[in-house]
Design a protein around this motif. Structure first.
Motif, PDB file in Angstrom:
ATOM      1  N   ASN A 194      -1.920  -7.787 -10.332  1.00 44.05           N
ATOM      2  CA  ASN A 194      -3.212  -6.640 -10.625  1.00 44.05           C
ATOM      3  C   ASN A 194      -4.795  -7.452 -10.197  1.00 44.05           C
ATOM      4  OD1 ASN A 194      -5.533  -5.175 -11.322  1.00 44.05           O
ATOM      5  ND2 ASN A 194      -3.998  -4.764 -13.475  1.00 44.05           N
ATOM      6  N   ALA A 195      -4.577  -8.808 -10.051  1.00 41.52           N
ATOM      7  CA  ALA A 195      -5.772 -10.079  -9.497  1.00 41.52           C
ATOM      8  C   ALA A 195      -5.201  -9.388  -8.279  1.00 41.52           C
ATOM      9  CB  ALA A 195      -5.901 -11.513 -10.439  1.00 41.52           C
ATOM     10  N   ALA A 215      -7.511   4.707  -5.253  1.00 44.83           N
ATOM     11  CA  ALA A 215      -6.604   4.802  -4.974  1.00 44.83           C
ATOM     12  C   ALA A 215      -6.167   3.420  -5.897  1.00 44.83           C
ATOM     13  CB  ALA A 215      -5.862   4.969  -3.787  1.00 44.83           C
ATOM     14  N   LEU A 216      -6.906   2.471  -5.163  1.00 48.99           N
ATOM     15  CA  LEU A 216      -6.027   1.120  -6.111  1.00 48.99           C
ATOM     16  C   LEU A 216      -6.825   0.787  -6.905  1.00 48.99           C
ATOM     17  CD1 LEU A 216      -7.544  -1.189  -2.614  1.00 48.99           C
ATOM     18  CD2 LEU A 216      -5.415  -0.909  -3.474  1.00 48.99           C
ATOM     19  N   SER A 239       5.490  10.732 -13.542  1.00 45.14           N
ATOM     20  CA  SER A 239       4.284  11.349 -12.882  1.00 45.14           C
ATOM     21  C   SER A 239       3.570   9.856 -12.180  1.00 45.14           C
ATOM     22  CB  SER A 239       3.538  12.078 -13.800  1.00 45.14           C
ATOM     23  OG  SER A 239       2.851  11.257 -15.049  1.00 45.14           O
ATOM     24  N   GLN A 240       3.958   9.088 -12.748  1.00 40.15           N
ATOM     25  CA  GLN A 240       2.772   7.684 -11.903  1.00 40.15           C
ATOM     26  C   GLN A 240       4.026   7.559 -10.673  1.00 40.15           C
ATOM     27  OE1 GLN A 240       2.504   5.585 -15.777  1.00 40.15           O
ATOM     28  NE2 GLN A 240       0.696   5.337 -16.167  1.00 40.15           N
ATOM     29  N   THR A 241       4.881   7.565 -10.863  1.00 39.82           N
ATOM     30  CA  THR A 241       5.877   6.883  -9.714  1.00 39.82           C
ATOM     31  C   THR A 241       5.573   8.554  -9.421  1.00 39.82           C
ATOM     32  OG1 THR A 241       7.004   5.324 -11.140  1.00 39.82           O
ATOM     33  CG2 THR A 241       7.511   6.419  -8.663  1.00 39.82           C
ATOM     34  N   ASP A 242       5.873   9.396  -9.455  1.00 40.81           N
ATOM     35  CA  ASP A 242       5.806  10.914  -8.466  1.00 40.81           C
ATOM     36  C   ASP A 242       4.097  10.567  -7.507  1.00 40.81           C
ATOM     37  OD1 ASP A 242       7.999  11.402  -9.613  1.00 40.81           O
ATOM     38  OD2 ASP A 242       6.934  12.582 -10.589  1.00 40.81           O
ATOM     39  N   ASN A 277      -5.679   0.613 -13.357  1.00 46.94           N
ATOM     40  CA  ASN A 277      -5.464   0.984 -15.034  1.00 46.94           C
ATOM     41  C   ASN A 277      -3.611   0.964 -14.485  1.00 46.94           C
ATOM     42  OD1 ASN A 277      -7.082   1.783 -16.323  1.00 46.94           O
ATOM     43  ND2 ASN A 277      -5.042   3.265 -16.432  1.00 46.94           N
ATOM     44  N   ASP A 278      -3.182   1.335 -13.513  1.00 45.37           N
ATOM     45  CA  ASP A 278      -1.451   1.828 -14.389  1.00 45.37           C
ATOM     46  C   ASP A 278      -1.129   0.002 -14.483  1.00 45.37           C
ATOM     47  OD1 ASP A 278      -1.784   4.487 -13.689  1.00 45.37           O
ATOM     48  OD2 ASP A 278      -0.388   4.621 -11.198  1.00 45.37           O
TER      49      ASP A 278
END
Length: 190
Positions: free
Chosen positions: A42-43, A59-60, A95-98, A65-66
């Motif tokens: 994340n960093a 998107a980043l 759905s996050q991977t999708d 957040n993910d």
């Protein structure tokens, strides 16, 4: 809501830390290594965002957040006991991977197929995205190791696997849709 009024607690001074369920483990435990490396990923995304604009930056931001969701998932052991928890623990869902897959497919429509491996670099954003990719791969390896030792949410590992692919493709997008990719020339310095 999270309220952090005091940053240091001294509870980890002897080498242990609390997991999301309140249990304590050594700071070098595989679970802490996995979610710690997700935090590190994340960093690196934060660094990449210094060079990103528009939809790529948005998107980043979603990915950051993910990654917090993923850290929360990995710091909470025993996914099969979630229904007995005081509150519903946060878990990565398919759905996050999708979403990552759909974004990869969309970005790929702008790219020509690779005929060579590429070296990390090109633009500053691409170089940072490759750092994101390699850090994410390490987080994935640690999550896979954890999954071999303890119960882990399978969707968390899938997410990391897809995310590293996302970073790779986004790095090509950041290199003028692959036109500025730095190609590997095998044996070039012999």
């Amino acid at each position: 809501m999270v309220v952090l009024s005091k940053i240091y607690t001294r509870t980890g001074d002897k080498g242990e830390t609390a997991l999301g369920d309140g249990s304590r483990v050594p700071k070098q435990s595989p679970r802490v290594a996995a979610y710690g490396t997700v935090d590190e990923t994340n960093a690196t995304v934060g660094l990449a965002r210094l060079h990103a604009t528009g939809e790529l930056d948005a998107a980043l931001a979603r990915i950051q957040n993910d990654l917090f969701d993923l850290g929360a998932d990995l710091c909470r052991p025993n996914p099969s006991a979630d229904d007995q928890a005081e509150y519903t623990p946060l878990r990565i869902v398919a759905s996050q991977t999708d979403r990552l897959e759909a974004e990869i497919d969309e970005m790929n429509t702008r790219l020509t197929p690779l005929r060579s491996f590429i070296l990390p670099g090109g633009s500053a954003l691409a170089a940072h995205l490759h750092l994101c990719r390699t850090t994410c791969r390490r987080a994935e390896r640690l999550a896979v190791e954890l999954a071999g030792l303890e119960e882990t949410n399978a969707d968390a590992v899938k997410y990391l696997n897809r995310l590293s692919d996302w970073f790779f493709v986004a790095g090509r997008i950041a290199n003028d849709d692959g036109k500025d990719d730095v190609l590997w020339v095998p044996g070039a310095t012999r």
